[in-house]
Scaffold this active site. Structure first.
Site, PDB file in Angstrom:
ATOM      1  N   ALA A  10       0.797  -1.226   0.000  1.00 27.42           N
ATOM      2  CA  ALA A  10       0.000   0.000   0.000  1.00 27.42           C
ATOM      3  C   ALA A  10       0.836   1.285   0.000  1.00 27.42           C
ATOM      4  CB  ALA A  10      -0.948  -0.015   1.201  1.00 27.42           C
ATOM      5  N   ALA A  11       1.652   1.474   1.026  1.00 25.57           N
ATOM      6  CA  ALA A  11       2.401   2.729   1.126  1.00 25.57           C
ATOM      7  C   ALA A  11       3.449   2.848   0.026  1.00 25.57           C
ATOM      8  CB  ALA A  11       3.065   2.830   2.503  1.00 25.57           C
ATOM      9  N   GLU A  32      10.651  -5.693  -3.056  1.00 33.21           N
ATOM     10  CA  GLU A  32       9.597  -6.377  -2.300  1.00 33.21           C
ATOM     11  C   GLU A  32      10.114  -7.724  -1.831  1.00 33.21           C
ATOM     12  OE1 GLU A  32       6.682  -8.122  -0.452  1.00 33.21           O
ATOM     13  OE2 GLU A  32       6.611  -5.992  -0.942  1.00 33.21           O
ATOM     14  N   SER A  38       1.052  -5.000  -4.237  1.00 35.31           N
ATOM     15  CA  SER A  38      -0.140  -4.148  -4.193  1.00 35.31           C
ATOM     16  C   SER A  38      -1.462  -4.906  -4.088  1.00 35.31           C
ATOM     17  CB  SER A  38      -0.149  -3.260  -5.445  1.00 35.31           C
ATOM     18  OG  SER A  38      -0.947  -2.123  -5.271  1.00 35.31           O
ATOM     19  N   CYS A  42      -6.736  -6.595   3.814  1.00 33.70           N
ATOM     20  CA  CYS A  42      -7.950  -6.657   4.628  1.00 33.70           C
ATOM     21  C   CYS A  42      -8.988  -7.615   4.043  1.00 33.70           C
ATOM     22  CB  CYS A  42      -8.562  -5.266   4.774  1.00 33.70           C
ATOM     23  SG  CYS A  42      -7.493  -4.107   5.661  1.00 33.70           S
ATOM     24  N   ASP A 281       2.490   1.195   7.652  1.00 35.98           N
ATOM     25  CA  ASP A 281       2.422   0.498   8.934  1.00 35.98           C
ATOM     26  C   ASP A 281       3.731   0.491   9.705  1.00 35.98           C
ATOM     27  OD1 ASP A 281      -0.157  -0.017   8.164  1.00 35.98           O
ATOM     28  OD2 ASP A 281       0.106  -2.180   7.918  1.00 35.98           O
ATOM     29  N   TYR A 424     -32.231  13.427   6.132  1.00 35.25           N
ATOM     30  CA  TYR A 424     -33.355  12.795   6.823  1.00 35.25           C
ATOM     31  C   TYR A 424     -34.467  12.430   5.845  1.00 35.25           C
ATOM     32  CZ  TYR A 424     -37.936  12.558   9.010  1.00 35.25           C
ATOM     33  OH  TYR A 424     -39.208  12.171   9.349  1.00 35.25           O
ATOM     34  N   TRP A 432     -33.950  13.396  14.102  1.00 32.23           N
ATOM     35  CA  TRP A 432     -32.668  13.645  14.762  1.00 32.23           C
ATOM     36  C   TRP A 432     -31.814  12.401  14.561  1.00 32.23           C
ATOM     37  CZ3 TRP A 432     -30.945  18.148  16.600  1.00 32.23           C
ATOM     38  CH2 TRP A 432     -31.864  19.130  16.967  1.00 32.23           C
ATOM     39  N   ARG A 440     -27.626  15.764  22.291  1.00 33.32           N
ATOM     40  CA  ARG A 440     -28.684  16.501  22.990  1.00 33.32           C
ATOM     41  C   ARG A 440     -28.741  16.127  24.474  1.00 33.32           C
ATOM     42  NH1 ARG A 440     -34.327  16.110  19.945  1.00 33.32           N
ATOM     43  NH2 ARG A 440     -34.842  17.736  21.457  1.00 33.32           N
TER      44      ARG A 440
END
Length: 443
Positions: A10-11, A32, A38, A42, A281, A424, A432, A440
């Site tokens: 990734a990085a 590597e 790449s 996850c 990481d 909403y 809400w 609240r």
């Protein structure tokens, strides 16, 4: 300019692509250690469970793509063993032929990631004991699962442990989680973690809390696991107790390390040594709420830091703005989301805090099929600035956590949260939003 990047995930590859897209004339070499470039780490639990049918689907770009399309000298099985920061060289072993190599650089990026922690437990070398970090790790587990596996033990109740417990249960295995702490997912406050425990028990996951692993035993393959409180039969073990930055090869370079052995970097991803950068990481991340450096190894951070490192390497100045500690996980019928700091963390940091916890629903309470949400909001006792949030429930956790992450990034108070104009309509929300309902309650 000769640019060397150590690490092809990734990085490292985010940085390489930024260099390619924003500059010309540079010689980019990526070293590597493994054989795959790449890919989405996850996604590995979902390949093991069968939800994703191939590890190939996790690969964003292949070694050949980086070489042929982008002109990057992307090498595999190249393990860097030493960095000479004075002479600006890196050296190591090419494991494809076991020959040594040495390369010079003008600027260097370290993006070596992390490795799973596996303690030196007795019997840990028996077959059937795994950790999960790479595609080869996942393939080994899948291959081993072709045996007559009935009992699976997961050591560790963090995110990887929970994901893999779900994975094995969905494959029809009897699953036990052994966790040395008294709760699963310790990044949640204790009362919120109880919902995770309840869901585990609903799914027939056996929980062994407050137990420490001592040894494994078996004939050639693991058959028993011994803790300080008992011995349990098992056919497969998954160790998921944490990770450690891959930075030991940097000894003697003068590069300063920080939290958990991660590399200390500034906002430009520069290390303490001129022309050496670090990202992902293996590096630290500045935590905006804690106001201190932290180590939270996630793909989101790795990609961002890699991009910023790549730009700065070619003198396009951009800074990493830090993290707020946002994460989310699916655990059977629950979604577990959190951002900021927990109430436990606030107390350890001597931050005066208060919290409010509410029960709500993801959509209007009168609309069919609404799902329960439990939401905890942590805020500064004096300023009412929001410090963190934890949400556990069915649908709708993700969007609320992302709103709270945005609130935290912008240092907003509970009153300012109430001012937000959130979407909403009864099929999507109550008049809400639950996070505003919690705000609240603040007095």
């Amino acid at each position: 300019m000769k640019i060397i990047i150590i690490g092809g995930d990734a990085a490292g590859m985010s940085a390489a692509m930024q260099i390619v897209r924003n500059s010309t004339g540079h010689e980019i070499t990526v070293l590597e250690k493994g054989g795959v470039y790449s890919y989405g780490q996850c996604g590995l639990p979902y390949v093991i469970s069968g939800k994703i049918d191939s590890t190939e689907k996790l690969i964003a770009r292949t070694q050949e793509t980086f070489r042929d399309k982008y002109g990057i000298d992307a090498r595999i099985f190249h393990e860097v063993l030493q960095v000479d920061s004075e002479n600006k060289t890196v050296s190591g072993i090419d494991h494809s032929n076991e020959e040594s190599f040495s390369l010079s650089y003008d600027r260097l990026l370290i993006a070596t990631g992390v490795s799973p922690v596996v303690p030196d437990w007795e019997g840990a070398s028996l077959s059937g004991i795994f950790s999960l970090k790479t595609i080869p790790d996942a393939k080994e587990i899948i291959d081993y699962m072709q045996r007559d596996i009935k009992n699976v033990t997961v050591i560790g109740g963090g995110y990887i442990g929970l994901e893999m417990a779900e994975c094995f249960a969905e494959l029809g295995k009897k699953v036990t989680i052994i966790e040395r702490n008294e709760q699963l997912a310790k990044i949640f406050d204790h009362e919120m973690a109880q919902f995770i425990h309840e869901e585990a028990e609903k799914q027939n996951i056996i929980l062994k809390m407050g137990e420490s692993v001592e040894a494994f035993s078996g004939k050639n393959q693991v058959e028993f696991i011994k803790t300080d409180k008992g011995e349990y039969e098992t056919d497969l073990v998954l160790i998921a107790i944490g990770v450690r930055p891959n930075t030991t090869f940097l000894e003697g370079t003068g590069i300063i390390k920080s939290v958990n052995g991660a590399i200390q970097v500034n906002a430009y991803m520069q290390t303490s040594i001129k022309d050496i950068y670090a990202a992902g990481d293996c590096a630290i991340q500045y935590h905006r709420i804690k106001e201190k450096d932290d180590h939270i190894p996630l793909g989101t951070h790795a990609n961002k830091q890699g991009q910023i490192a790549g730009l700065n390497i070619v003198n396009i100045h951009k800074t990493f703005k830090g993290v707020v500690g946002t994460s989310i996980i699916k655990f059977f019928n629950l979604t577990l989301g959190r951002t900021g700091i927990s109430e436990m963390e606030a107390k350890l940091l001597n931050i005066p805090c208060q919290s409010v916890t509410i029960q709500s629903s993801d959509i209007a309470g009168y609309y069919p099929n609404n799902k329960k949400l439990t939401l905890k909001l942590i805020y500064h006792k004096e300023t009412h600035m929001i410090l963190g949030g934890q949400i556990i429930g069915g649908d709708g956790v993700d969007k609320r956590i992302d709103v709270l992450a945005t609130v935290l990034f912008n240092s907003m108070t509970t009153d300012q949260l109430l001012d937000l104009d959130l979407a909403y309509a009864p099929p999507y929300n109550g008049v809400w939003d639950p996070i505003q309902k919690a705000a609240r309650r603040v007095k």
